[in-house]
Design an enzyme around this catalytic site. Structure first.
Site, short mmCIF file in Angstrom:
data_model
loop_
_atom_site.label_atom_id
_atom_site.label_comp_id
_atom_site.label_asym_id
_atom_site.label_seq_id
_atom_site.Cartn_x
_atom_site.Cartn_y
_atom_site.Cartn_z
N HIS A 159 9.52 -6.64 -5.75
CA HIS A 159 8.07 -6.85 -5.82
C HIS A 159 7.30 -5.56 -6.07
O HIS A 159 6.10 -5.59 -6.31
CB HIS A 159 7.55 -7.60 -4.58
CG HIS A 159 7.30 -6.74 -3.39
ND1 HIS A 159 8.22 -6.59 -2.38
CD2 HIS A 159 6.24 -5.99 -3.05
CE1 HIS A 159 7.72 -5.77 -1.47
NE2 HIS A 159 6.51 -5.39 -1.84
N GLY A 190 3.01 -0.38 1.32
CA GLY A 190 3.36 0.95 0.82
C GLY A 190 4.73 1.41 1.29
O GLY A 190 5.28 2.37 0.77
N ASP A 195 14.64 -9.78 -3.07
CA ASP A 195 13.60 -8.80 -3.38
C ASP A 195 14.22 -7.40 -3.55
O ASP A 195 13.96 -6.49 -2.77
CB ASP A 195 12.56 -8.81 -2.24
CG ASP A 195 11.32 -8.02 -2.58
OD1 ASP A 195 11.17 -7.61 -3.75
OD2 ASP A 195 10.50 -7.82 -1.67
N SER A 210 7.21 -0.76 1.25
CA SER A 210 8.12 -1.64 0.50
C SER A 210 9.09 -0.87 -0.36
O SER A 210 8.74 0.15 -0.94
CB SER A 210 7.33 -2.58 -0.40
OG SER A 210 6.86 -3.63 0.36
N GLY A 211 10.29 -1.43 -0.47
CA GLY A 211 11.32 -0.81 -1.28
C GLY A 211 12.08 0.26 -0.52
O GLY A 211 13.17 0.66 -0.91
#
Ligand code: ARG
Length: 313
Positions: free
Chosen positions: A45, A184, A91, A186-187
């Protein structure tokens, strides 16, 4: 309080953490993890379809402390089954770097947690890091933040998150809230015993009571990562038994050391390998190219310092 309820990371504490930007001078959008000199694992995402090239900042603790060190990506691969059938399932995305990272004290890869590894028990602390917002709707952090969160079982996650929770996810957080990853982050990496166990994915708000944060379950993606990157597959047409024997790295390794040694036939030894010791189980490790004719590998603090260990290359 940053990440939410966290504290500042020490220099070099999370050398696999990267900051992802949609252009060279763009602001931070997401986190990610270095899994080899050429590949970053992040969240699907985080990837916008109109961005052709992302920029990866490695070795940073204070965001934008060295604007010259961003590396452009040369390939973006979002998991085929992302968004299908559920929005946040699968994801994960891989980014290939247009030039290889050079590892040092501040930049190094993290090994992937797998089904064969020790599994966390409910309540076991996991560590998440990122420059995400300090509170729901707040500002992003300047200094990399970390927070420790208790792992939840699948049954506990399903109870809190219902059908949004799938077998490709893990969740972590306090029932009382107060600490969490947030926008922020994320990942970015969720780490258990020095290995990447999760990728920051989603949550309902941030740090709310009874709303654990959700992470893509890294162990589900070994096959996909191998397929996309070739890492760990020994796919250098060398997977036969009469390949030349390398001089193996030493087997009595002290924890927290970096091993550098010359090798003869470099490609055959690169990738994800196993290092097994009697009594202390199997440790997957990554052997990576450094300078030509050398390999580099990193023994973290959980590494057994034992002589009865063997390489499985
Ligand atoms: N989706 C968010 C991002 O893009 C991360 C959300 C994590 N949320 C949480 N409550 N743990 O940065």
């Amino acid at each position: 309080m940053k990440i939410v309820g966290g504290q500042a990371a020490q220099p070099g504490q999370f050398p696999w953490q990267i900051s992802l930007r949609a252009c060279q001078r763009c602001s931070h959008t997401c986190g990610g993890s270095i899994i080899s000199a050429d590949w970053i694992l992040t969240a699907a995402h985080c990837i916008e379809t109109n961005v052709r090239t992302y920029f990866v900042a490695a070795g940073e603790r204070v965001l934008f402390e060295d604007p010259s060190n961003t590396v452009p990506t040369s390939l973006i691969r979002v998991h085929n089954s992302y968004n299908n059938p559920r929005r946040m399932d699968n994801d994960v995305a891989l980014l290939k770097l247009s030039r290889s990272l050079t590892f040092n004290q501040k930049i190094r890869p993290i090994c992937l947690h797998s089904d064969g590894d020790v599994q966390p028990r409910p309540g076991t602390p996991l560590t998440v890091s990122g420059w995400g917002t300090t509170s729901e709707g707040g500002n992003t952090a300047k200094v990399l933040q970390i927070v420790s969160l208790p792992f939840k079982s699948d049954a506990q996650c399903r109870q809190k998150l219902n059908l949004a929770y799938t077998m490709n996810m893990i969740c972590a957080g306090y029932d009382s809230g107060g600490r969490d990853s947030c926008e922020g982050d994320s990942g970015g990496p969720l780490v258990f015993k020095g290995k990447l166990i999760g990728v920051v994915s989603w949550g309902r708000g941030c740090a709310r009571p009874n709303q654990p944060g959700v992470y893509a379950k890294v162990a589900r993606y070994h096959g996909w990562i191998r397929q996309v990157t070739g890492l760990g597959s020994n796919n250098n047409n060398n997977n036969n038994n009469n390949r030349p024997q390398e001089s193996r790295p030493p087997t009595n390794i002290n924890p927290s050391t970096q091993i550098t040694q010359p090798i003869i036939n470099q490609p055959s030894i690169l990738g994800q390998h196993q290092f097994a010791c009697t009594n202390s189980g199997i440790q997957p490790i990554q052997v990576l190219p450094n300078k030509p004719g050398q390999l580099n590998f990193f023994a973290d603090s959980s590494y057994p310092a034992r002589a009865d260990c063997k390489w499985h290359l």
